[in-house]
Design an enzyme around this catalytic site. Structure first.
Site, PDB file in Angstrom:
ATOM      1  N   LYS A 171       0.861   4.600   6.816  1.00 40.24           N
ATOM      2  CA  LYS A 171       0.330   5.491   5.781  1.00 40.24           C
ATOM      3  C   LYS A 171       1.017   6.854   5.893  1.00 40.24           C
ATOM      4  CE  LYS A 171      -2.820   2.320   4.882  1.00 40.24           C
ATOM      5  NZ  LYS A 171      -2.634   1.405   3.723  1.00 40.24           N
ATOM      6  N   SER A 174       0.806  -1.229   0.000  1.00 41.46           N
ATOM      7  CA  SER A 174       0.000   0.000   0.000  1.00 41.46           C
ATOM      8  C   SER A 174       0.835   1.273   0.000  1.00 41.46           C
ATOM      9  CB  SER A 174      -0.946   0.016   1.202  1.00 41.46           C
ATOM     10  OG  SER A 174      -0.224   0.151   2.409  1.00 41.46           O
TER      11      SER A 174
END
Length: 258
Positions: free
Chosen positions: A136, A63
């Site tokens: 993230k 990701s």
């Protein structure tokens, strides 16, 4: 006339096993004691470092490509959440706010394996809880108005477009920074986070139906990732791209200036 008799010769001293073996045994005991003390000190220092300074995690998914690759091992600074503040662009590791990660289907491992991994984690050689955390990039701070996308496919933060072309990964033929539109205001005490592999990241955008509405509570943050330590050919500091967000103004308080 008597003859003088000489005293009988004393027998030669024999070996004294107890006298020679005792110092040798004592030497090994001292050596063993020193080794144990050194190991205990190393474990204690590692625990202090892991608890208050840095922790090691590995990357289980793609990701954050191409900034972070699958199976990369990273160091996370734990000082920031205690004594500093986060900035837009920081790469952060955080605990699941609730519903972001699917339930684990991994079978229970033998206790001996769990024990070995726990011991290795004490000295930073294993990261058994990596699968329970996410990594993230921060795009929105508390109070920020974050919108996607403008006419040329850029995200705007407090009405300022940000050029993320230096770090996001997009599929061939795509130019928009997100395939899904959004228009949110980050609540106090929370963050809005996105993955750099923008079309392959289950981040804030895809968790708006969860109790936290896609926002990550700052209290859930473990810290800020800052270094790739493995593999060696990728060793180096992470780029937070703070310059991308340099022109974003501080959000106005709710209700506007007074």
């Amino acid at each position: 006339m008597t003859t003088e008799k000489s005293a009988p010769a004393e027998p030669a001293p024999g070996p004294e096993p107890a006298a020679t073996n005792q110092p040798r045994r004592r030497g090994w005991l001292v050596f063993l004691r020193d080794v144990i003390v050194i190991i205990l000190i190393a474990v204690l220092v590692s625990l202090v470092v892991k608890t208050f300074l840095v922790r090691s995690f590995y990357i289980p998914s793609g990701s954050m490509e191409d900034t972070l690759h699958v199976k990369d091992r990273i160091l996370v600074d734990e000082i920031t959440p205690r004594f500093g503040a986060y900035d837009r662009g920081d790469i952060v590791v955080f605990q699941d706010p609730g519903g972001w990660l699917p339930p684990s289907t991994e079978p229970a491992r033998p206790p001996i394996v769990e024990g070995v991994e726990w011991v290795l984690s004490l000295v930073g050689l294993a990261a058994p809880d990596s699968d329970d955390h996410l990594v993230k990039r921060i795009v929105g701070l508390p109070g920020d108005h974050v919108v996607c996308c403008n006419a040329i496919g850029q995200i705007t933060v407090n009405d300022v477009p940000i050029d993320e072309s230096g770090y996001i990964k997009l599929p061939a033929g795509e130019s928009a920074a997100s395939g899904d539109p959004f228009d949110i205001v980050v609540p106090e005490g929370s963050l809005w986070v996105l993955g750099d592999n923008r079309y392959r990241s289950k981040d804030s955008r895809y968790n708006t139906d969860q109790p936290g509405k896609g926002f990550v509570p700052i209290d859930n943050l473990v810290g800020r990732a800052f270094l790739v330590t493995w593999p060696f050919d990728r060793f180096g500091f992470l780029d937070f791209h703070h310059d991308v967000f340099a022109g974003v103004p501080t959000p106005e308080p709710e209700g506007g200036a007074k």
